[in-house]
Scaffold this motif. Structure first.
Motif, mmCIF file in Angstrom:
data_model
loop_
_atom_site.group_PDB
_atom_site.id
_atom_site.type_symbol
_atom_site.label_atom_id
_atom_site.label_comp_id
_atom_site.label_asym_id
_atom_site.label_seq_id
_atom_site.Cartn_x
_atom_site.Cartn_y
_atom_site.Cartn_z
ATOM 1 N N GLY A 63 0.790 -1.222 0.000
ATOM 2 C CA GLY A 63 0.000 0.000 0.000
ATOM 3 C C GLY A 63 0.822 1.273 0.000
ATOM 4 O O GLY A 63 0.293 2.347 0.250
ATOM 5 N N ASP A 64 2.115 1.160 -0.301
ATOM 6 C CA ASP A 64 2.996 2.333 -0.299
ATOM 7 C C ASP A 64 3.175 2.836 -1.734
ATOM 8 O O ASP A 64 4.145 2.500 -2.414
ATOM 9 C CB ASP A 64 4.336 1.970 0.326
ATOM 10 C CG ASP A 64 5.200 3.183 0.618
ATOM 11 O OD1 ASP A 64 4.862 4.284 0.126
ATOM 12 O OD2 ASP A 64 6.203 3.028 1.334
ATOM 13 N N LEU A 65 2.236 3.658 -2.178
ATOM 14 C CA LEU A 65 2.242 4.139 -3.559
ATOM 15 C C LEU A 65 3.446 5.023 -3.851
ATOM 16 O O LEU A 65 4.047 4.916 -4.929
ATOM 17 C CB LEU A 65 0.948 4.891 -3.875
ATOM 18 C CG LEU A 65 0.792 5.394 -5.300
ATOM 19 C CD1 LEU A 65 0.829 4.240 -6.295
ATOM 20 C CD2 LEU A 65 -0.491 6.186 -5.451
ATOM 21 N N SER A 66 3.854 5.872 -2.921
ATOM 22 C CA SER A 66 4.988 6.761 -3.196
ATOM 23 C C SER A 66 6.281 5.967 -3.380
ATOM 24 O O SER A 66 7.079 6.276 -4.257
ATOM 25 C CB SER A 66 5.146 7.819 -2.105
ATOM 26 O OG SER A 66 5.471 7.223 -0.875
ATOM 27 N N ALA A 67 6.496 4.933 -2.578
ATOM 28 C CA ALA A 67 7.684 4.094 -2.750
ATOM 29 C C ALA A 67 7.600 3.316 -4.061
ATOM 30 O O ALA A 67 8.605 3.144 -4.750
ATOM 31 C CB ALA A 67 7.852 3.136 -1.574
ATOM 32 N N ALA A 68 6.414 2.860 -4.414
ATOM 33 C CA ALA A 68 6.241 2.122 -5.667
ATOM 34 C C ALA A 68 6.552 3.009 -6.861
ATOM 35 O O ALA A 68 7.244 2.591 -7.795
ATOM 36 C CB ALA A 68 4.816 1.579 -5.767
ATOM 37 N N VAL A 69 6.066 4.245 -6.832
ATOM 38 C CA VAL A 69 6.347 5.190 -7.920
ATOM 39 C C VAL A 69 7.837 5.486 -7.981
ATOM 40 O O VAL A 69 8.416 5.584 -9.062
ATOM 41 C CB VAL A 69 5.514 6.482 -7.751
ATOM 42 C CG1 VAL A 69 6.006 7.584 -8.673
ATOM 43 C CG2 VAL A 69 4.051 6.190 -8.006
ATOM 44 N N HIS A 70 8.473 5.607 -6.834
ATOM 45 C CA HIS A 70 9.911 5.859 -6.808
ATOM 46 C C HIS A 70 10.692 4.677 -7.378
ATOM 47 O O HIS A 70 11.688 4.860 -8.070
ATOM 48 C CB HIS A 70 10.384 6.155 -5.386
ATOM 49 C CG HIS A 70 11.821 6.553 -5.326
ATOM 50 N ND1 HIS A 70 12.847 5.636 -5.393
ATOM 51 C CD2 HIS A 70 12.409 7.764 -5.208
ATOM 52 C CE1 HIS A 70 14.010 6.268 -5.334
ATOM 53 N NE2 HIS A 70 13.767 7.562 -5.214
ATOM 54 N N ASP A 71 10.235 3.450 -7.117
ATOM 55 C CA ASP A 71 10.927 2.262 -7.636
ATOM 56 C C ASP A 71 10.788 2.152 -9.148
ATOM 57 O O ASP A 71 11.758 1.858 -9.835
ATOM 58 C CB ASP A 71 10.392 0.993 -6.977
ATOM 59 C CG ASP A 71 10.852 0.838 -5.543
ATOM 60 O OD1 ASP A 71 11.904 1.405 -5.191
ATOM 61 O OD2 ASP A 71 10.164 0.147 -4.775
ATOM 62 N N ASN A 72 9.588 2.357 -9.684
ATOM 63 C CA ASN A 72 9.405 2.310 -11.130
ATOM 64 C C ASN A 72 8.021 2.841 -11.501
ATOM 65 O O ASN A 72 7.023 2.126 -11.383
ATOM 66 C CB ASN A 72 9.586 0.896 -11.678
ATOM 67 C CG ASN A 72 9.735 0.884 -13.179
ATOM 68 O OD1 ASN A 72 9.035 1.588 -13.889
ATOM 69 N ND2 ASN A 72 10.653 0.074 -13.670
#
Length: 147
Positions: A69-78
């Protein structure tokens, strides 16, 4: 084929269900086995050979973060994987809806200009995320064995 009332008979939902189960199983594995810890996943061959992030690098970590549920980390990863997940979800929902309504769900050919546009976008994303001013698009640095 039609039913007694003359309506088209619903097509089988088997294919969308199998696709959902396969993607769900793979996602569940990535959710359980953290890609941030080395030894569970192979190193990206492109990164290993060139030292550059490919368009998919950080994708497993992105999916892992999405399952948390961590959208900001997911966006940062790819960010491309996040966009792909959204598009795949819309495609799957449309496919399932059409199958339930008895409509054919052909996968149309992709127009040539879209294909070239996608290739250009992937190349641009790859180059940008590997340049100093585009480093915000690169996944967090981890040892090569932990991708």
């Amino acid at each position: 084929m039609s039913d007694a009332a003359g309506r088209p008979a619903p097509r089988s939902l088997t294919a969308p269900a199998v696709a959902l189960a396969a993607v769900g199983a793979a996602t569940a594995y990535v959710a359980e086995v953290d890609p941030n810890h080395p030894g569970h996943y192979p190193t990206c061959p492109f990164l290993l050979l060139t030292g550059w992030w490919c368009p998919a690098c950080g994708g497993l970590r992105c999916v892992h973060e999405l399952t948390r549920g961590d959208l900001s980390a997911a966006v940062h990863d790819n960010v491309l994987v996040v966009a792909s997940v959204v598009l795949a979800t819309v495609f799957w929902a449309r496919w399932t809806y059409r199958a339930a309504r008895g409509r054919r769900s052909p996968v149309p050919g992709i127009p040539r200009r879209w294909t070239w546009g996608l290739i250009a976008a992937l190349v641009a994303f790859t180059v940008l995320r590997n340049l100093p001013f585009g480093s915000f698009l690169a996944p967090p640095s981890v040892p090569l064995s932990g991708l």
